[in-house]
Design an enzyme around this catalytic site. Structure first.
Site, mmCIF file in Angstrom:
data_model
loop_
_atom_site.group_PDB
_atom_site.id
_atom_site.type_symbol
_atom_site.label_atom_id
_atom_site.label_comp_id
_atom_site.label_asym_id
_atom_site.label_seq_id
_atom_site.Cartn_x
_atom_site.Cartn_y
_atom_site.Cartn_z
ATOM 1 N N ASP A 1 1.886 -7.343 11.559
ATOM 2 C CA ASP A 1 1.885 -5.881 11.714
ATOM 3 C C ASP A 1 2.166 -5.614 13.197
ATOM 4 O O ASP A 1 2.104 -6.540 14.033
ATOM 5 C CB ASP A 1 0.505 -5.327 11.295
ATOM 6 C CG ASP A 1 0.407 -3.806 11.420
ATOM 7 O OD1 ASP A 1 1.447 -3.128 11.498
ATOM 8 O OD2 ASP A 1 -0.739 -3.283 11.444
ATOM 9 N N HIS B 1 -7.252 0.161 6.124
ATOM 10 C CA HIS B 1 -6.091 0.646 5.366
ATOM 11 C C HIS B 1 -6.125 0.001 3.976
ATOM 12 O O HIS B 1 -5.300 -0.856 3.644
ATOM 13 C CB HIS B 1 -4.815 0.264 6.131
ATOM 14 C CG HIS B 1 -3.599 1.037 5.720
ATOM 15 N ND1 HIS B 1 -3.606 2.055 4.789
ATOM 16 C CD2 HIS B 1 -2.290 0.934 6.143
ATOM 17 C CE1 HIS B 1 -2.387 2.538 4.644
ATOM 18 N NE2 HIS B 1 -1.575 1.878 5.456
ATOM 19 N N ARG C 1 3.339 0.160 -2.752
ATOM 20 C CA ARG C 1 2.421 1.248 -2.359
ATOM 21 C C ARG C 1 2.472 2.355 -3.417
ATOM 22 O O ARG C 1 1.448 2.896 -3.832
ATOM 23 C CB ARG C 1 2.821 1.828 -0.983
ATOM 24 C CG ARG C 1 2.638 0.876 0.201
ATOM 25 C CD ARG C 1 1.183 0.626 0.507
ATOM 26 N NE ARG C 1 0.448 1.868 0.704
ATOM 27 C CZ ARG C 1 0.427 2.590 1.841
ATOM 28 N NH1 ARG C 1 1.086 2.171 2.891
ATOM 29 N NH2 ARG C 1 -0.285 3.703 1.927
ATOM 30 N N CYS D 1 3.461 -4.693 6.681
ATOM 31 C CA CYS D 1 3.109 -3.392 6.092
ATOM 32 C C CYS D 1 4.108 -2.312 6.449
ATOM 33 O O CYS D 1 4.186 -1.298 5.757
ATOM 34 C CB CYS D 1 1.705 -2.993 6.529
ATOM 35 S SG CYS D 1 1.547 -2.816 8.313
ATOM 36 N N GLN E 1 -3.010 -0.199 1.518
ATOM 37 C CA GLN E 1 -2.028 -1.172 1.974
ATOM 38 C C GLN E 1 -2.419 -2.576 1.500
ATOM 39 O O GLN E 1 -1.587 -3.321 0.967
ATOM 40 C CB GLN E 1 -1.923 -1.132 3.506
ATOM 41 C CG GLN E 1 -0.896 -2.074 4.065
ATOM 42 C CD GLN E 1 0.525 -1.655 3.724
ATOM 43 O OE1 GLN E 1 0.906 -0.527 3.973
ATOM 44 N NE2 GLN E 1 1.301 -2.556 3.142
ATOM 45 N N ARG F 1 -5.527 10.540 6.109
ATOM 46 C CA ARG F 1 -5.199 9.571 7.163
ATOM 47 C C ARG F 1 -5.734 10.165 8.461
ATOM 48 O O ARG F 1 -5.246 11.210 8.923
ATOM 49 C CB ARG F 1 -3.684 9.360 7.242
ATOM 50 C CG ARG F 1 -3.261 8.645 8.507
ATOM 51 C CD ARG F 1 -1.829 8.190 8.483
ATOM 52 N NE ARG F 1 -1.663 7.046 7.592
ATOM 53 C CZ ARG F 1 -0.575 6.274 7.561
ATOM 54 N NH1 ARG F 1 0.439 6.528 8.365
ATOM 55 N NH2 ARG F 1 -0.494 5.260 6.735
HETATM 56 N N1 CP Z 1 2.447 1.063 5.884
HETATM 57 C C1 CP Z 1 2.197 2.381 6.038
HETATM 58 O O1 CP Z 1 1.077 2.876 5.826
HETATM 59 O O2 CP Z 1 3.273 3.111 6.429
HETATM 60 P P1 CP Z 1 3.260 4.615 6.945
HETATM 61 O O3 CP Z 1 2.493 4.637 8.229
HETATM 62 O O4 CP Z 1 4.704 4.980 7.124
HETATM 63 O O5 CP Z 1 2.578 5.474 5.921
HETATM 64 N N1 NVA Z 2 -1.743 -0.931 12.271
HETATM 65 C C1 NVA Z 2 -0.745 0.095 12.093
HETATM 66 C C2 NVA Z 2 -0.413 0.240 10.641
HETATM 67 C C3 NVA Z 2 0.608 1.285 10.309
HETATM 68 C C4 NVA Z 2 0.817 1.434 8.847
HETATM 69 C C5 NVA Z 2 -1.233 1.402 12.672
HETATM 70 O O1 NVA Z 2 -2.416 1.731 12.497
HETATM 71 O O2 NVA Z 2 -0.442 2.096 13.319
#
Ligand code: CP
Ligand code: NVA
Length: 305
Positions: free
Chosen positions: A219, A130, A287, A259, A133, A103
């Protein structure tokens, strides 16, 4: 054979469909206590430049379910691209681990990990996309609605990383994707931008498409890394909240997805969130199930055929 799971656009609809069907079947086998521990003694390295609840816990738990192990590496520990070059980290982890999940802010870093690591690399969210997701989201829709092709997904809010992967996955799986965003927050991407209007549309009035939605998605308006824009965004996204008034115009049985993490009172109201929390938390649980299947395929079979 594709070694990595980084960009949805790299896969065919058939490959994505097969992954979803397999994840649904393996979820059932897991719930029945019949999923074999296929990744004994295998290790997943998990690189996190940003915070996480779901991604971290689901990948780590999935490895445990399969008899393997996961190692959490924070940016403070490894200094991806600062303490050490991304390509060197990729090659070291490739010698010690069986797969890497990352990430990062910069999407290029995950691409570079994929290029330089001899083992599978999974995108666990970047500023750009993502994909895990999106697959868990569509797995949830498939489980709730029976079939994906021909459905309509209305994404209300920011044309962000989550929206991009979902739009790409929807197109591959023949789901119509409509983004309702304020001016200036549209999705801009070569792949989705080139899709036919039947599969990808951008509108600026969320109400205009609610009546045709099978699923409504939202989101946060402020993604990780955009915290300095919080007030400005709250102002620009007024009118893009998923609330009871908006849902009153939706068909009966509409699915509401998020999400997570959610900012109740901003992109979604508390009452709508709670009324649809069964689906939203099933989506979060998926997930785990999707990624366990993904790890099985990438590590166990060496990639996606
Ligand atoms: N939806 C998601 O990716 O959650 P986190 O940021 O908690 O991993
Ligand atoms: N769009 C959000 C998603 C988190 C899972 C972010 O990038 O923070």
């Amino acid at each position: 054979m594709i070694k990595d799971f980084i960009n949805i656009k790299d896969f065919t609809g058939e490959q994505l469909n097969k992954l979803l069907d397999l994840a649904i079947a393996e979820k059932a086998a897991f719930k029945a206590g019949k999923l074999p521990a296929t990744l004994r003694n295998k290790t997943l390295a998990m690189i996190f430049e940003k915070p996480s609840l779901r991604t971290r816990v689901s990948f780590e738990t999935a490895m445990t379910h399969l008899g393997g192990h996961a190692v959490y590496l924070s940016q403070a520990d490894i200094g991806l691209g600062s303490r050490e070059a991304v390509q060197d980290i990729a090659r070291v982890l490739g010698r010690m681990c069986n797969a890497i999940m990352a990430r990062t802010f910069n999407h290029e870093y995950v691409e570079q990990l994929g290029t330089f690591a001899p083992v599978p690399v999974i995108n666990g969210l970047t500023d750009y996309s993502h994909p895990c997701q999106a697959m868990a989201d569509l797995m949830t829709v498939q489980q709730e609605s029976g079939k994906l092709a021909g459905r309509t997904m209305l994404f209300i809010g920011d044309g962000n990383n989550v929206a991009l992967s979902l739009a790409a996955a929807c197109a591959k799986l023949k789901v119509k994707f409509i983004l309702a965003s304020p001016e200036g927050y549209e999705l801009q991407d070569e792949f989705v931008g080139a899709l036919p209007e039947e599969f990808f549309r951008i509108i600026h009035d969320p109400r205009a498409a609610v009546a045709e939605a099978d699923a409504i998605y939202t989101d946060t308006w402020v993604s990780m890394g955009q915290e300095a824009e919080k007030d400005q965004r709250a102002e620009h996204f007024k009118g893009f909240q998923v609330n009871a008034d908006l849902l009153a115009a939706a068909p009966d049985g509409v699915i509401v997805l998020h999400c997570l993490p959610a900012k109740r009172g901003l992109e979604i109201t508390d009452d709508v969130f709670e009324a649809h929390s069964g689906t939203i938390f099933a989506e979060a649980e998926n997930r785990l199930h999707f990624q366990r299947t993904l790890l099985n395929v990438l590590i166990g079979k060496g990639g996606i055929e």
